[in-house]
Scaffold this motif. Structure first.
Motif, PDB file in Angstrom:
ATOM      1  N   LYS A   5       1.244  -1.262  -0.270  1.00 21.36           N
ATOM      2  CA  LYS A   5       0.281  -0.015  -0.112  1.00 21.36           C
ATOM      3  C   LYS A   5       0.546   1.314  -0.206  1.00 21.36           C
ATOM      4  CE  LYS A   5      -3.973   2.696   2.727  1.00 21.36           C
ATOM      5  NZ  LYS A   5      -2.744   3.488   3.046  1.00 21.36           N
ATOM      6  N   TRP A   6       1.672   0.779   0.727  1.00 20.65           N
ATOM      7  CA  TRP A   6       2.601   2.825   1.050  1.00 20.65           C
ATOM      8  C   TRP A   6       3.441   2.418  -0.262  1.00 20.65           C
ATOM      9  CZ3 TRP A   6       6.073   0.509   5.589  1.00 20.65           C
ATOM     10  CH2 TRP A   6       5.659   0.513   6.941  1.00 20.65           C
ATOM     11  N   LYS A   7       3.650   0.912  -1.484  1.00 20.08           N
ATOM     12  CA  LYS A   7       4.072   1.918  -2.764  1.00 20.08           C
ATOM     13  C   LYS A   7       3.359   2.569  -3.485  1.00 20.08           C
ATOM     14  CE  LYS A   7       6.180  -0.735  -6.522  1.00 20.08           C
ATOM     15  NZ  LYS A   7       4.689  -0.176  -7.701  1.00 20.08           N
ATOM     16  N   VAL A   8       1.706   1.870  -3.938  1.00 20.71           N
ATOM     17  CA  VAL A   8       0.606   2.346  -4.435  1.00 20.71           C
ATOM     18  C   VAL A   8       0.933   3.483  -3.853  1.00 20.71           C
ATOM     19  CG1 VAL A   8      -1.962   1.761  -4.664  1.00 20.71           C
ATOM     20  CG2 VAL A   8      -0.155   0.342  -4.836  1.00 20.71           C
ATOM     21  N   ASP A   9       0.554   4.156  -2.874  1.00 21.01           N
ATOM     22  CA  ASP A   9      -0.104   5.569  -2.752  1.00 21.01           C
ATOM     23  C   ASP A   9       1.310   6.523  -2.924  1.00 21.01           C
ATOM     24  OD1 ASP A   9       1.490   5.754   0.030  1.00 21.01           O
ATOM     25  OD2 ASP A   9      -0.697   4.973   0.934  1.00 21.01           O
ATOM     26  N   GLY A  10       2.421   5.795  -2.872  1.00 22.87           N
ATOM     27  CA  GLY A  10       4.098   6.549  -2.944  1.00 22.87           C
ATOM     28  C   GLY A  10       4.218   7.274  -1.473  1.00 22.87           C
ATOM     29  N   THR A  11       4.267   6.939  -0.634  1.00 20.23           N
ATOM     30  CA  THR A  11       4.356   6.750   0.212  1.00 20.23           C
ATOM     31  C   THR A  11       6.027   5.908   0.710  1.00 20.23           C
ATOM     32  OG1 THR A  11       2.675   6.452   1.755  1.00 20.23           O
ATOM     33  CG2 THR A  11       5.077   6.794   3.077  1.00 20.23           C
ATOM     34  N   LEU A  12       6.408   5.015  -0.076  1.00 15.27           N
ATOM     35  CA  LEU A  12       7.374   4.238  -0.463  1.00 15.27           C
ATOM     36  C   LEU A  12       7.706   5.192  -1.787  1.00 15.27           C
ATOM     37  CD1 LEU A  12       9.847   2.099   0.290  1.00 15.27           C
ATOM     38  CD2 LEU A  12       7.767   0.471  -0.308  1.00 15.27           C
ATOM     39  N   ALA A  13       9.078   5.359  -1.932  1.00 16.79           N
ATOM     40  CA  ALA A  13      10.156   5.633  -3.165  1.00 16.79           C
ATOM     41  C   ALA A  13       9.246   5.115  -4.404  1.00 16.79           C
ATOM     42  CB  ALA A  13      11.381   6.892  -2.822  1.00 16.79           C
ATOM     43  N   GLU A  14      10.003   4.981  -5.316  1.00 18.58           N
ATOM     44  CA  GLU A  14      10.355   3.826  -6.055  1.00 18.58           C
ATOM     45  C   GLU A  14      11.378   3.182  -6.278  1.00 18.58           C
ATOM     46  OE1 GLU A  14       8.772   3.538  -9.182  1.00 18.58           O
ATOM     47  OE2 GLU A  14       6.622   4.824  -8.302  1.00 18.58           O
ATOM     48  N   PRO A  15      10.962   1.687  -6.500  1.00 23.47           N
ATOM     49  CA  PRO A  15      12.057   0.797  -6.155  1.00 23.47           C
ATOM     50  C   PRO A  15      13.091   1.457  -7.085  1.00 23.47           C
ATOM     51  CG  PRO A  15      10.580   0.253  -7.636  1.00 23.47           C
ATOM     52  CD  PRO A  15       9.687   1.578  -7.690  1.00 23.47           C
ATOM     53  N   ASP A  16      14.101   1.071  -6.254  1.00 25.37           N
ATOM     54  CA  ASP A  16      15.792   1.365  -6.520  1.00 25.37           C
ATOM     55  C   ASP A  16      16.250   0.166  -7.386  1.00 25.37           C
ATOM     56  OD1 ASP A  16      16.653   3.224  -4.952  1.00 25.37           O
ATOM     57  OD2 ASP A  16      16.146   2.175  -3.014  1.00 25.37           O
ATOM     58  N   LEU A  17      15.784  -1.313  -7.376  1.00 27.20           N
ATOM     59  CA  LEU A  17      16.079  -2.248  -8.504  1.00 27.20           C
ATOM     60  C   LEU A  17      14.853  -2.538  -9.057  1.00 27.20           C
ATOM     61  CD1 LEU A  17      19.470  -3.625  -6.919  1.00 27.20           C
ATOM     62  CD2 LEU A  17      19.134  -2.095  -9.653  1.00 27.20           C
ATOM     63  N   VAL A  18      14.611  -3.434 -10.281  1.00 30.62           N
ATOM     64  CA  VAL A  18      13.733  -4.392 -10.614  1.00 30.62           C
ATOM     65  C   VAL A  18      14.290  -5.227 -11.138  1.00 30.62           C
ATOM     66  CG1 VAL A  18      11.367  -4.350 -12.265  1.00 30.62           C
ATOM     67  CG2 VAL A  18      12.061  -1.887 -11.385  1.00 30.62           C
ATOM     68  N   ILE A  19      13.934  -6.328 -10.081  1.00 25.49           N
ATOM     69  CA  ILE A  19      15.115  -7.918 -11.224  1.00 25.49           C
ATOM     70  C   ILE A  19      13.632  -8.682 -11.192  1.00 25.49           C
ATOM     71  CG2 ILE A  19      16.799  -9.286 -10.496  1.00 25.49           C
ATOM     72  CD1 ILE A  19      17.799  -7.003  -8.595  1.00 25.49           C
ATOM     73  N   SER A  20      13.275  -9.518 -12.577  1.00 21.05           N
ATOM     74  CA  SER A  20      12.745 -10.442 -12.688  1.00 21.05           C
ATOM     75  C   SER A  20      11.295  -9.590 -12.358  1.00 21.05           C
ATOM     76  CB  SER A  20      12.989 -11.592 -12.354  1.00 21.05           C
ATOM     77  OG  SER A  20      13.960 -12.648 -12.222  1.00 21.05           O
ATOM     78  N   GLY A  21      11.222  -8.629 -12.787  1.00 17.07           N
ATOM     79  CA  GLY A  21       9.352  -8.287 -13.181  1.00 17.07           C
ATOM     80  C   GLY A  21       9.340  -7.590 -11.652  1.00 17.07           C
ATOM     81  N   ASN A  22      10.106  -7.774 -10.605  1.00 14.49           N
ATOM     82  CA  ASN A  22       9.701  -7.376  -8.514  1.00 14.49           C
ATOM     83  C   ASN A  22      10.454  -6.151  -8.146  1.00 14.49           C
ATOM     84  OD1 ASN A  22       7.876 -10.140  -9.174  1.00 14.49           O
ATOM     85  ND2 ASN A  22       9.978 -11.120  -8.323  1.00 14.49           N
TER      86      ASN A  22
END
Length: 225
Positions: free
Chosen positions: A35-52
């Motif tokens: 939820k933190w990721k969806v609402d922007g509380t958590l910053a964009e991921p530093d890495l995307v690996i195998s789609g995660n």
């Protein structure tokens, strides 16, 4: 007599977290981290690996700066102890190339099912991370293991990954009603009557109706006596 001593040095790797590790660090449910990721509380991921998505520890700790979320010393120590050789990298810092099953499959010219089988049979190097249920490797671990086992390496893929090429992040959760694009409903065309002299106009009308996906029923118009 001089004795040769072989020293095993732990490979340095950045502290990295997925949603499960973020949730454990803050003592919340995994869905809360998502939820933190969806609402922007958590910053964009530093890495995307195998789609995660994955985040550096320094990025995740920023969640506690406003005092509304707390990371205890015990939970932080437990997390850091789970990543031998870990260090606190900062966003923008040059990071080692880290790969998941999808990238390993491309490097070795296999499909992901083959890599999963090799992993379960211990026919590939042990993963350097196990985050949110997914194994991750430093690319150098994979390449060294391939050399030791005499496996072919797709060098083009290695170069792409070293250059920063990555796949897209997998979509998570259901899209909200505002995000779903629904086709506009078109009203049914009204009945039309054409005379024999209006054959061209009738043909245009039929073409337009068929283009909208409708069917047509044609009835002769009986003339009144």
């Amino acid at each position: 007599m001089i004795e040769k001593v072989l020293c095993m040095v732990a490979v340095r790797k950045p502290y990295l977290l997925g949603h499960a590790e973020i949730a454990a660090l803050y003592g919340v449910e995994r869905q809360t981290s998502q939820k933190w990721k969806v609402d922007g509380t958590l910053a964009e991921p530093d890495l995307v690996i195998s789609g995660n998505p994955y985040w550096l520890l320094t990025t995740v700790l920023q969640l506690s700066h406003d005092g509304s979320r707390e990371v205890t010393e015990q939970r932080l120590a437990e997390y850091e102890a789970s990543i031998p050789g870990g260090y606190r990298a900062v966003p923008g810092e040059q990071l080692p190339v880290i790969v998941g099953i999808l990238e390993v499959a491309k490097i070795l010219g296999q499909d992901k099912q083959a890599i999963s089988r090799w992993r379960h049979r211990k026919q590939i190097a042990a993963s350097d991370y196990e985050l949110s249920g997914s194994p991750l490797w430093l690319i150098d671990t994979v390449l060294a293991d391939a050399t030791a086992r005499g496996r072919h390496v797709v060098q083009v893929e290695v170069e792409r990954l070293r250059a920063g090429a990555r796949g897209l992040q997998k979509p998570r959760g259901r899209r909200s009603a505002s995000q779903v694009t629904r086709p506009r409903e078109q009203s049914l065309p009204g009945a039309r009557t054409f005379t024999r002299e209006q054959a061209g106009e009738a043909a245009s009308f039929l073409a337009a109706v068929f283009a909208q996906g409708h069917s047509v029923v044609i009835r002769p118009l009986r003339q009144k006596p």
